[in-house]
Design an enzyme around this catalytic site. Structure first.
Site, short mmCIF file in Angstrom:
data_model
loop_
_atom_site.label_atom_id
_atom_site.label_comp_id
_atom_site.label_asym_id
_atom_site.label_seq_id
_atom_site.Cartn_x
_atom_site.Cartn_y
_atom_site.Cartn_z
N ASP A 65 48.29 40.50 40.68
CA ASP A 65 48.77 40.48 39.29
C ASP A 65 48.44 41.82 38.64
O ASP A 65 47.87 41.88 37.56
CB ASP A 65 48.11 39.30 38.54
CG ASP A 65 48.67 39.16 37.12
OD1 ASP A 65 49.71 39.77 36.81
OD2 ASP A 65 48.03 38.44 36.32
N ASN A 107 39.18 34.69 32.10
CA ASN A 107 39.76 33.37 32.32
C ASN A 107 39.74 32.99 33.79
O ASN A 107 39.68 31.82 34.14
CB ASN A 107 41.21 33.34 31.81
CG ASN A 107 41.87 32.01 32.07
OD1 ASN A 107 41.46 31.00 31.50
ND2 ASN A 107 42.83 31.99 32.98
N ASP A 174 40.94 29.69 37.89
CA ASP A 174 40.33 29.75 36.56
C ASP A 174 38.82 29.57 36.64
O ASP A 174 38.33 28.67 37.35
CB ASP A 174 40.90 28.65 35.66
CG ASP A 174 42.25 29.04 35.09
OD1 ASP A 174 42.88 29.97 35.63
OD2 ASP A 174 42.68 28.42 34.10
N ARG A 202 39.76 44.35 25.01
CA ARG A 202 40.98 43.58 24.78
C ARG A 202 40.76 42.31 25.59
O ARG A 202 40.59 42.37 26.80
CB ARG A 202 42.20 44.38 25.28
CG ARG A 202 43.54 43.67 25.08
CD ARG A 202 43.96 42.95 26.34
NE ARG A 202 45.30 42.39 26.23
CZ ARG A 202 45.84 41.62 27.15
NH1 ARG A 202 45.18 41.31 28.24
NH2 ARG A 202 47.05 41.14 27.00
N ASP A 204 41.65 39.11 27.39
CA ASP A 204 42.82 38.55 28.03
C ASP A 204 42.87 37.03 27.86
O ASP A 204 41.85 36.36 28.00
CB ASP A 204 42.69 38.90 29.54
CG ASP A 204 43.94 38.65 30.32
OD1 ASP A 204 44.97 39.22 29.98
OD2 ASP A 204 43.87 37.88 31.30
N GLU A 248 44.21 38.50 22.91
CA GLU A 248 45.58 38.10 23.22
C GLU A 248 45.70 36.60 22.94
O GLU A 248 45.23 35.77 23.71
CB GLU A 248 45.88 38.38 24.70
CG GLU A 248 47.31 38.05 25.06
CD GLU A 248 47.56 37.92 26.57
OE1 GLU A 248 48.70 38.15 26.98
OE2 GLU A 248 46.63 37.58 27.32
N HIS A 315 52.65 45.72 27.97
CA HIS A 315 52.81 45.84 29.42
C HIS A 315 53.42 44.60 30.06
O HIS A 315 53.78 44.63 31.22
CB HIS A 315 51.44 46.13 30.05
CG HIS A 315 50.47 45.00 29.84
ND1 HIS A 315 49.96 44.69 28.59
CD2 HIS A 315 49.95 44.09 30.69
CE1 HIS A 315 49.16 43.65 28.69
NE2 HIS A 315 49.13 43.25 29.96
C1 GLC Z 1 47.52 38.45 30.24
C2 GLC Z 1 47.98 39.80 30.69
C3 GLC Z 1 48.93 39.65 31.83
C4 GLC Z 1 48.26 38.89 32.95
C5 GLC Z 1 47.66 37.59 32.48
C6 GLC Z 1 46.72 37.01 33.48
O1 GLC Z 1 48.55 37.70 29.72
O2 GLC Z 1 48.54 40.51 29.61
O3 GLC Z 1 49.43 40.87 32.27
O4 GLC Z 1 49.18 38.60 33.96
O5 GLC Z 1 46.91 37.77 31.30
O6 GLC Z 1 45.52 37.75 33.55
#
Ligand code: GLC
Length: 555
Positions: A65, A107, A174, A202, A204, A248, A315
């Site tokens: 990822d 996470n 997770d 930041r 996530d 986020e 992104h």
């Molecule tokens: C957030 C990131 C994304 C990623 C996801 C899992 O949404 O912005 O790019 O795939 O988390 O970590």
């Protein structure tokens, strides 16, 4: 407002720039961007006016990822450099007045992380309870985040003999933050990077890991999962007094408020405004400013210490998940009608300039709008020069192509053979020979120079980060006229989202004031009746500082 009230709250007026070290600048010629390359480009970023760098994950990864599947929370991906290179890059940034934050991805881990391997190997492993297990998936399942790749958020592991939870890819199990040992690890990870010089994170996928606190019952003491977010914030504050948590959280506004910690503001310091972003695209598609205006007016009141992060592109996919189905189809039709431009049934894989057919008037209008909105703007690398996407790259990778520095091979990103590049360079009309930093630095009419002007003006205008936002009445649906007022400072911005020129009457102003243009030469005296008429070209825009006799601000 006194300095003592504001000086620590740097995020209220920051200019954030997100980049992936891997695609920014390759200094050792192996085809992968690196930390030394980033350090070499620090003067460019400072010159642009950036005040805070957000580094996407630079940790060791399985690259399932794009770095968000981490195998060691304390490591640096050896392809990018060493801890020493990272510290040098952070120091170089700080030396130029820029702070650095990085993605905190707690996470989940990669399925190749030693914790998960150990957890799978035995039910008695101390790491077993670091993850979330079940003998059978529940009858009612939450939907996977990547529905084209995963049909369930539970996956059976043969070795473990149980199902584990993964809201993202199956390779991203997770973490069970309900386990106090996991929460200790998260704190240690944060503390580690803060000691190395980061100014925050930041964060996530915030709602996902808070949700995990409830999945398997959590602990009684965490009956309110937000208690955990408050704990993270106060931990950060103890380690770095003015540290930031930029979260986020793509949820409706009333739910976002709870992630700020309500009006107390003791959880996330900042959140991306996903709602305003999505409504902005609807506004652009319709040539009608009203959806964006309603989104901005619909923001819940927050603590003055908290802040909204505004953005036009990030992104990931340009998610339109909070629009209605009809609205989403409208935006798809306007900006990404082909199937390869869409992903997950909810988003677009394009960058802004190709969506606007490269129309320089419209592109500039959108960035002018972005920088004039109340909040802190966040740029994704390459936006400042108008980079396009590469639709041949899969899904979200289309916008994660190498930074375009020059017109030379690989856009000056790397001296490696093109076949060795970590990501393919953009081709066609937005390729490096047409869009690159070198050429735009030497062209005073370039988008890059325009962005530098916007950034300078944004930084000159703290009312945009701090002020009271108002939508000003005027007769055109295509126009957004708004003001931000803070103490005795007031900035009025007027944007025409339509192709037709428009004359915009504004009333209720101080008759002794003059509106001074900040993006071009010009000044308009307010009439005796307190009104003015502002003329806008098609897709035109103006930033107007309200000045009164005796004002001492530099214009
Ligand atoms: C957030 C990131 C994304 C990623 C996801 C899992 O949404 O912005 O790019 O795939 O988390 O970590």
């Amino acid at each position: 407002m006194r300095i003592s009230d504001t000086s620590d709250l740097w995020w209220k007026t920051a200019v954030v720039y997100c980049l992936d070290v891997e695609t920014f600048m390759d200094w050792n010629g192996d085809g992968v961007g690196d930390l030394q390359g980033l350090a070499q480009r620090m003067d460019y970023l400072a010159d642009l006016g950036v005040t805070c760098l957000w580094l996407m994950p630079f940790y060791p990864t399985q690259e399932r990822d794009d770095g968000y599947d981490i195998t060691d929370f304390y490591g640096v991906d050896p392809r990018l450099g060493t801890h020493g290179d990272l510290v040098e890059a952070i120091r170089t940034a700080k030396d130029r007045g820029m702070r650095v934050i990085a993605d905190l991805v707690v996470n989940h881990t990669s399925d190749k992380h030693p914790w998960f391997r150990s957890a799978c190997a035995s039910r008695t492993s101390p790491y077993r309870d670091y993850y979330v297990w079940r003998d059978e998936p529940p009858a009612e399942e939450t939907a996977p985040t990547f529905p084209d790749q995963e049909s369930s958020v539970w996956r059976y592991d043969d070795k473990a003999g149980q199902y584990y939870l993964h809201r993202f890819y199956r390779q991203q199990p997770d973490l069970n933050v309900a386990n106090p040992a996991v929460r200790d690890e998260v704190a240690k990870v944060m503390g580690f990077w803060l000691e190395l010089g980061l100014s925050g994170f930041r964060v996530d996928a915030v709602p996902f890991f808070l949700e995990t606190l409830g999945v398997d019952g959590g602990e009684a003491s965490l009956a309110d999962p937000h208690q955990y977010l408050r704990a993270l914030r106060s931990f950060l504050g103890r380690r770095v007094g003015d540290g930031v948590l930029l979260g986020e959280v793509n949820l409706p506004p009333e739910e976002q408020l709870t992630f700020f910690g309500g009006i107390d503001g003791d959880e996330l310091t900042m959140q991306f405004d996903f709602i305003a972003m999505q409504q902005m695209y609807l506004s652009l598609a319709r040539h009608d400013a009203r959806p964006l205006a309603s989104a901005l007016l619909g923001r819940p009141p927050t603590s003055p210490d908290c802040q909204w992060a505004t953005f036009a592109r990030n992104h990931d996919e340009l998610t339109l998940d909070k629009l209605s189905e009809d609205e989403r189809q409208e935006v798809f039709a306007a900006f990404g009608p082909e199937p390869e431009m869409q992903v997950y049934g909810r988003g677009l894989t394009r960058r802004l300039p190709p969506m606007l057919q490269g129309d320089p008037r419209r592109i500039r209008m959108v960035y002018s709008l972005l920088f004039s909105l109340p909040g802190t703007p966040v740029l994704f690398y390459g936006e400042e020069i108008g980079m396009g996407e590469n639709l041949a790259a899969e899904g979200r990778l289309a916008v994660r192509t190498p930074m375009q520095w020059t017109a030379a091979k690989n856009g000056g990103f790397s001296t490696a053979a093109p076949s060795r590049l970590t990501a393919p360079v953009v081709e066609g009309g937005f390729a490096p020979e047409h869009v690159n930093v070198d050429a735009q630095r030497r062209d005073p009419d370039s988008l890059l120079h325009f962005m530098m002007l916007l950034i300078r003006r944004y930084r000159d205008s703290p009312e945009l980060g701090w002020g009271r936002f108002e939508v000003l009445e005027q007769p055109h649906d295509a126009v957004l006229a708004h003001s931000c007022t803070w103490d005795d400072a007031c900035l009025i911005a007027v944007h025409n989202l339509g192709a037709e020129p428009r004359s915009v009457p504004l009333g209720g102003l101080d008759a002794s004031a003059t509106l001074v243009d900040l993006l071009c030469h010009g000044a308009t005296a307010v009439g005796q009746d307190g009104s003015v008429e502002i003329v806008l070209e098609g897709y035109g825009f103006r930033w107007l500082r309200v000045t009164r006799p005796g004002d001492r601000r530099l214009l």
